[in-house]
Design a protein around this motif. Structure first.
Motif, PDB file in Angstrom:
ATOM      1  N   LYS A 270      -6.115  -0.375  31.943  1.00 46.35           N
ATOM      2  CA  LYS A 270      -5.347   0.392  30.969  1.00 46.35           C
ATOM      3  C   LYS A 270      -4.016   0.849  31.572  1.00 46.35           C
ATOM      4  CE  LYS A 270      -7.566   3.058  28.151  1.00 46.35           C
ATOM      5  NZ  LYS A 270      -8.325   4.186  27.528  1.00 46.35           N
ATOM      6  N   ALA A 271      -4.049   1.319  32.820  1.00 49.51           N
ATOM      7  CA  ALA A 271      -2.823   1.784  33.470  1.00 49.51           C
ATOM      8  C   ALA A 271      -1.840   0.641  33.656  1.00 49.51           C
ATOM      9  CB  ALA A 271      -3.162   2.416  34.816  1.00 49.51           C
ATOM     10  N   SER A 272      -2.352  -0.539  34.018  1.00 46.65           N
ATOM     11  CA  SER A 272      -1.476  -1.692  34.201  1.00 46.65           C
ATOM     12  C   SER A 272      -0.743  -2.039  32.917  1.00 46.65           C
ATOM     13  CB  SER A 272      -2.298  -2.890  34.692  1.00 46.65           C
ATOM     14  OG  SER A 272      -1.482  -4.027  34.846  1.00 46.65           O
ATOM     15  N   ARG A 273      -1.449  -1.994  31.807  1.00 51.23           N
ATOM     16  CA  ARG A 273      -0.801  -2.296  30.518  1.00 51.23           C
ATOM     17  C   ARG A 273       0.297  -1.279  30.224  1.00 51.23           C
ATOM     18  NH1 ARG A 273      -6.221  -3.501  29.081  1.00 51.23           N
ATOM     19  NH2 ARG A 273      -6.499  -1.441  28.141  1.00 51.23           N
ATOM     20  N   LEU A 274       0.027  -0.012  30.498  1.00 50.76           N
ATOM     21  CA  LEU A 274       1.020   1.026  30.238  1.00 50.76           C
ATOM     22  C   LEU A 274       2.262   0.845  31.106  1.00 50.76           C
ATOM     23  CD1 LEU A 274      -1.282   4.156  29.921  1.00 50.76           C
ATOM     24  CD2 LEU A 274       0.256   3.278  28.139  1.00 50.76           C
ATOM     25  N   VAL A 275       2.051   0.544  32.386  1.00 51.27           N
ATOM     26  CA  VAL A 275       3.181   0.379  33.301  1.00 51.27           C
ATOM     27  C   VAL A 275       4.038  -0.812  32.884  1.00 51.27           C
ATOM     28  CG1 VAL A 275       3.810  -0.272  35.655  1.00 51.27           C
ATOM     29  CG2 VAL A 275       2.100   1.516  35.275  1.00 51.27           C
ATOM     30  N   HIS A 276       3.405  -1.918  32.541  1.00 54.27           N
ATOM     31  CA  HIS A 276       4.161  -3.107  32.160  1.00 54.27           C
ATOM     32  C   HIS A 276       4.868  -2.933  30.820  1.00 54.27           C
ATOM     33  CE1 HIS A 276       1.790  -5.058  35.349  1.00 54.27           C
ATOM     34  NE2 HIS A 276       2.790  -5.901  35.400  1.00 54.27           N
ATOM     35  N   ALA A 277       4.365  -2.044  29.989  1.00 52.53           N
ATOM     36  CA  ALA A 277       4.994  -1.812  28.683  1.00 52.53           C
ATOM     37  C   ALA A 277       6.018  -0.685  28.720  1.00 52.53           C
ATOM     38  CB  ALA A 277       3.914  -1.488  27.644  1.00 52.53           C
ATOM     39  N   ALA A 278       6.159   0.002  29.858  1.00 48.87           N
ATOM     40  CA  ALA A 278       7.109   1.114  29.955  1.00 48.87           C
ATOM     41  C   ALA A 278       8.519   0.618  29.653  1.00 48.87           C
ATOM     42  CB  ALA A 278       7.035   1.738  31.342  1.00 48.87           C
ATOM     43  N   ARG A 279       9.290   1.448  28.962  1.00 42.90           N
ATOM     44  CA  ARG A 279      10.629   1.033  28.529  1.00 42.90           C
ATOM     45  C   ARG A 279      11.706   1.932  29.119  1.00 42.90           C
ATOM     46  NH1 ARG A 279      10.602   1.064  22.203  1.00 42.90           N
ATOM     47  NH2 ARG A 279       9.204   2.864  22.492  1.00 42.90           N
ATOM     48  N   ASP A 280      12.864   1.315  29.345  1.00 42.38           N
ATOM     49  CA  ASP A 280      14.045   2.059  29.758  1.00 42.38           C
ATOM     50  C   ASP A 280      14.508   2.907  28.577  1.00 42.38           C
ATOM     51  OD1 ASP A 280      16.531   2.967  30.519  1.00 42.38           O
ATOM     52  OD2 ASP A 280      17.228   1.037  31.265  1.00 42.38           O
ATOM     53  N   ALA A 281      14.594   4.212  28.761  1.00 39.46           N
ATOM     54  CA  ALA A 281      14.897   5.115  27.647  1.00 39.46           C
ATOM     55  C   ALA A 281      16.239   4.801  26.996  1.00 39.46           C
ATOM     56  CB  ALA A 281      14.874   6.568  28.130  1.00 39.46           C
ATOM     57  N   LYS A 282      17.182   4.292  27.785  1.00 41.11           N
ATOM     58  CA  LYS A 282      18.506   4.045  27.197  1.00 41.11           C
ATOM     59  C   LYS A 282      18.509   2.855  26.243  1.00 41.11           C
ATOM     60  CE  LYS A 282      20.640   1.254  30.898  1.00 41.11           C
ATOM     61  NZ  LYS A 282      19.565   1.261  31.894  1.00 41.11           N
ATOM     62  N   THR A 283      17.444   2.055  26.260  1.00 42.12           N
ATOM     63  CA  THR A 283      17.360   0.916  25.354  1.00 42.12           C
ATOM     64  C   THR A 283      16.612   1.255  24.067  1.00 42.12           C
ATOM     65  OG1 THR A 283      15.262   0.069  26.273  1.00 42.12           O
ATOM     66  CG2 THR A 283      17.317  -0.617  27.356  1.00 42.12           C
ATOM     67  N   VAL A 284      16.078   2.480  24.006  1.00 36.66           N
ATOM     68  CA  VAL A 284      15.275   2.883  22.853  1.00 36.66           C
ATOM     69  C   VAL A 284      16.179   3.547  21.819  1.00 36.66           C
ATOM     70  CG1 VAL A 284      13.353   4.303  22.070  1.00 36.66           C
ATOM     71  CG2 VAL A 284      13.249   3.173  24.304  1.00 36.66           C
ATOM     72  N   LYS A 285      16.246   2.954  20.627  1.00 32.56           N
ATOM     73  CA  LYS A 285      17.120   3.498  19.585  1.00 32.56           C
ATOM     74  C   LYS A 285      16.564   4.778  18.978  1.00 32.56           C
ATOM     75  CE  LYS A 285      19.132  -0.980  18.348  1.00 32.56           C
ATOM     76  NZ  LYS A 285      19.344  -1.981  17.265  1.00 32.56           N
ATOM     77  N   LYS A 286      15.261   4.830  18.790  1.00 30.69           N
ATOM     78  CA  LYS A 286      14.630   6.010  18.213  1.00 30.69           C
ATOM     79  C   LYS A 286      13.430   6.397  19.071  1.00 30.69           C
ATOM     80  CE  LYS A 286      12.568   7.884  13.990  1.00 30.69           C
ATOM     81  NZ  LYS A 286      12.161   7.600  12.594  1.00 30.69           N
ATOM     82  N   LEU A 287      13.444   7.619  19.574  1.00 30.81           N
ATOM     83  CA  LEU A 287      12.365   8.058  20.441  1.00 30.81           C
ATOM     84  C   LEU A 287      11.055   8.190  19.668  1.00 30.81           C
ATOM     85  CD1 LEU A 287      14.085  10.870  22.566  1.00 30.81           C
ATOM     86  CD2 LEU A 287      13.608   8.510  23.236  1.00 30.81           C
ATOM     87  N   PRO A 288       9.960   7.769  20.252  1.00 31.08           N
ATOM     88  CA  PRO A 288       8.655   7.978  19.608  1.00 31.08           C
ATOM     89  C   PRO A 288       8.318   9.475  19.583  1.00 31.08           C
ATOM     90  CG  PRO A 288       8.382   7.076  21.814  1.00 31.08           C
ATOM     91  CD  PRO A 288       9.840   7.036  21.528  1.00 31.08           C
ATOM     92  N   ARG A 289       7.366   9.846  18.770  1.00 30.74           N
ATOM     93  CA  ARG A 289       6.989  11.255  18.637  1.00 30.74           C
ATOM     94  C   ARG A 289       6.209  11.733  19.851  1.00 30.74           C
ATOM     95  NH1 ARG A 289       3.221  11.414  15.031  1.00 30.74           N
ATOM     96  NH2 ARG A 289       3.196  13.700  14.891  1.00 30.74           N
ATOM     97  N   ARG A 290       5.506  10.828  20.492  1.00 33.20           N
ATOM     98  CA  ARG A 290       4.641  11.214  21.612  1.00 33.20           C
ATOM     99  C   ARG A 290       4.804  10.198  22.742  1.00 33.20           C
ATOM    100  NH1 ARG A 290      -0.185  13.952  19.653  1.00 33.20           N
ATOM    101  NH2 ARG A 290      -1.501  12.588  20.911  1.00 33.20           N
ATOM    102  N   PHE A 291       5.178  10.669  23.910  1.00 34.51           N
ATOM    103  CA  PHE A 291       5.337   9.759  25.046  1.00 34.51           C
ATOM    104  C   PHE A 291       5.411  10.557  26.347  1.00 34.51           C
ATOM    105  CE2 PHE A 291       9.590  10.893  23.631  1.00 34.51           C
ATOM    106  CZ  PHE A 291      10.297  11.110  24.801  1.00 34.51           C
ATOM    107  N   VAL A 292       5.140   9.852  27.433  1.00 35.08           N
ATOM    108  CA  VAL A 292       5.352  10.401  28.777  1.00 35.08           C
ATOM    109  C   VAL A 292       6.706   9.918  29.258  1.00 35.08           C
ATOM    110  CG1 VAL A 292       4.542  10.407  31.175  1.00 35.08           C
ATOM    111  CG2 VAL A 292       2.888  10.463  29.301  1.00 35.08           C
ATOM    112  N   TRP A 293       7.482  10.809  29.860  1.00 37.44           N
ATOM    113  CA  TRP A 293       8.784  10.405  30.388  1.00 37.44           C
ATOM    114  C   TRP A 293       8.815  10.485  31.912  1.00 37.44           C
ATOM    115  CZ3 TRP A 293      10.881  14.179  33.322  1.00 37.44           C
ATOM    116  CH2 TRP A 293      10.643  15.513  32.982  1.00 37.44           C
ATOM    117  N   VAL A 294       9.625   9.615  32.482  1.00 38.91           N
ATOM    118  CA  VAL A 294       9.787   9.540  33.935  1.00 38.91           C
ATOM    119  C   VAL A 294      11.271   9.487  34.249  1.00 38.91           C
ATOM    120  CG1 VAL A 294       9.361   8.185  36.020  1.00 38.91           C
ATOM    121  CG2 VAL A 294       7.627   8.274  34.230  1.00 38.91           C
TER     122      VAL A 294
END
Length: 448
Positions: A359-383
């Protein structure tokens, strides 16, 4: 991992003699090895030249490290890695920083002043006196900063120096792209006694640069010894790491693209896990698993097991949370078939670890660069990761989460690079039931 080239440091006999002699100069005292008096090095036209090669890195000296640590630690009291950035200091702090860094220059100016005075009195009282400073190893000080320090000290500390010439070779490399800068500048202290031979000296300095770099490209300098391309200055003092980042080569490389390589000097023994997992059992799954683990005291009833889980959860920390993982009888038995040597609750824990890892591997590989996200999701972890210099070992990470408009910071100033920070963020995401991770890089002190 960076594999930076090395260049042969300049020497007085092989290199500076070449420059001065090519310009038409000569040794001021051919018998200097037999003289008791300290004298200057060269004569060039109507000028007397005293050479000072700056060989030592200032931040390698313990006395300088202690002073730098005392100056910068109060600015970042909570950080395990502190950037030596004089722009963060107030006016008083910048003066203190300058005094620390220019101590060798002050000594060099004092010495040159006496040597020039001695030779001038012997050879020609009307000659122009020149202090020639060459940066041969002081990588934490750029050319302009060094020039300012030398000129300042020459103006304030002596009347015996008519002109200051500052030069150096500054090698920059990312392991593929390599270039060297060979600046040389002259500042006149006394306009009535100018250094008229400077332009000729500059031409010969440029000839030396061409010769030296040709030898470098031809591999004649070797790798076993020599001056490495510019690197971060790093030292540890009183439990903190201090970093003066190397000069950036720019964000774009024709070979590497937008991101130049960085080293990661963290050893295997220094890497710690980012989470502890505990297997959680629903009431129905407990009833299904209990008969197969009848002899386990912790599983005598569900309340005992849940108490054990709660105690484990209480030991979690921001940099190593305890993450509950739901385990079913089917998943557990499938894992046991692949790992028959594990028994009892140990098998439950290892099955939970495997489920967590996937599960952690899937999350890490799906993590996105915030500057490429046009609309922030309602719930997320930020780094957020502060990239500091050339070595990921000195990066600092901050982690938190957003949930329906509410933000909470989970951990700050963690000494970890991008991927380890994402792994920790994944642990928190699983613990909180969140399914997205967004990251961004603070590039203020980045080398890339």
């Amino acid at each position: 991992m960076l594999n930076l080239p090395r260049i042969r440091p300049l020497s007085e006999e092989a290199d500076i003699d070449f420059v001065v002699m090519s310009a038409g100069g000569k040794r001021a005292h051919p018998d200097e090895d037999r003289r008791a008096l300290r004298n200057s090095d060269y004569l060039l036209g109507n000028s007397i030249i005293e050479l000072k090669l700056l060989e030592d890195e200032r931040l390698d000296k313990p006395e300088a490290q202690a002073k730098i640590a005392k100056l910068f630690r109060p600015l970042d009291i909570d950080k395990p890695v502190i950037v030596v950035d004089p722009t963060k200091l107030d006016d008083s702090g910048r003066r203190t920083y300058a005094n620390i860094m220019r101590a060798p220059i002050k000594n060099a100016v004092r010495s040159a002043s006496g040597q020039l005075k001695q030779t001038k009195s012997e050879i020609d009282p009307s000659a122009t006196t020149v202090m020639l400073v060459i940066n041969n190893g002081l990588t934490t000080m750029g050319h302009e900063e060094l020039l300012d320090h030398v000129v300042g000290r020459a103006k304030n500390d002596t009347n015996e120096i008519d002109a200051v010439v500052v030069a150096g070779c500054y090698l920059h490399s990312d392991g593929f792209d390599t270039y060297a800068l060979w600046p040389i500048d002259c500042v006149t202290m006394h306009s009535e006694r100018p250094f008229r031979e400077f332009e000729t000296l500059r031409e010969c300095w440029n000839d030396l640069a061409e010769r030296h770099m040709t030898e470098f490209v031809q591999g004649k300098h070797g790798q076993a010894a020599g001056k490495v391309a510019q690197m971060d200055a790093v030292f540890n003092w009183d439990g903190r790491t201090y970093v003066k980042p190397a000069v950036s080569m720019g964000a774009h490389s024709e070979f590497y693209g937008e991101h130049r390589p960085r080293r990661n000097s963290v050893t295997f023994n220094e890497v710690e896990g980012v989470a502890v997992t505990v297997p959680c059992l629903s009431q129905s799954e407990y009833r299904r698993i209990r008969p197969a683990l009848r002899d386990e005291p912790l599983l005598k009833d569900l309340e005992t097991w849940n108490t054990h889980i709660a105690e484990a959860m209480a030991t979690g920390t921001p940099d190593k949370p305890v993450v509950p993982i739901d385990i079913s009888r089917g998943r557990w038995e499938a894992w046991k078939r692949r790992h028959p040597d594990f028994t009892g609750t140990q098998s439950l824990r290892h099955a939970a670890n495997e489920a967590y890892g996937a599960k952690a591997s899937r999350l890490v590989h799906a993590a996105r660069d915030a500057k490429t996200v046009k609309k922030l999701p309602r719930r997320f972890v930020w780094v957020q990761v502060e990239l500091i210099g050339q070595d990921e070992k000195n990066d600092l990470a901050h982690i938190g989460y957003m949930m329906d408009g509410n933000e909470e910071v989970l951990a700050t100033n963690l000494r970890m690079g991008h991927y380890q920070a994402l792994a920790l963020a994944a642990a928190h995401a699983i613990r909180l039931g969140l399914t997205e991770i967004l990251w961004n890089h603070d590039l203020r002190y980045a080398w890339v």
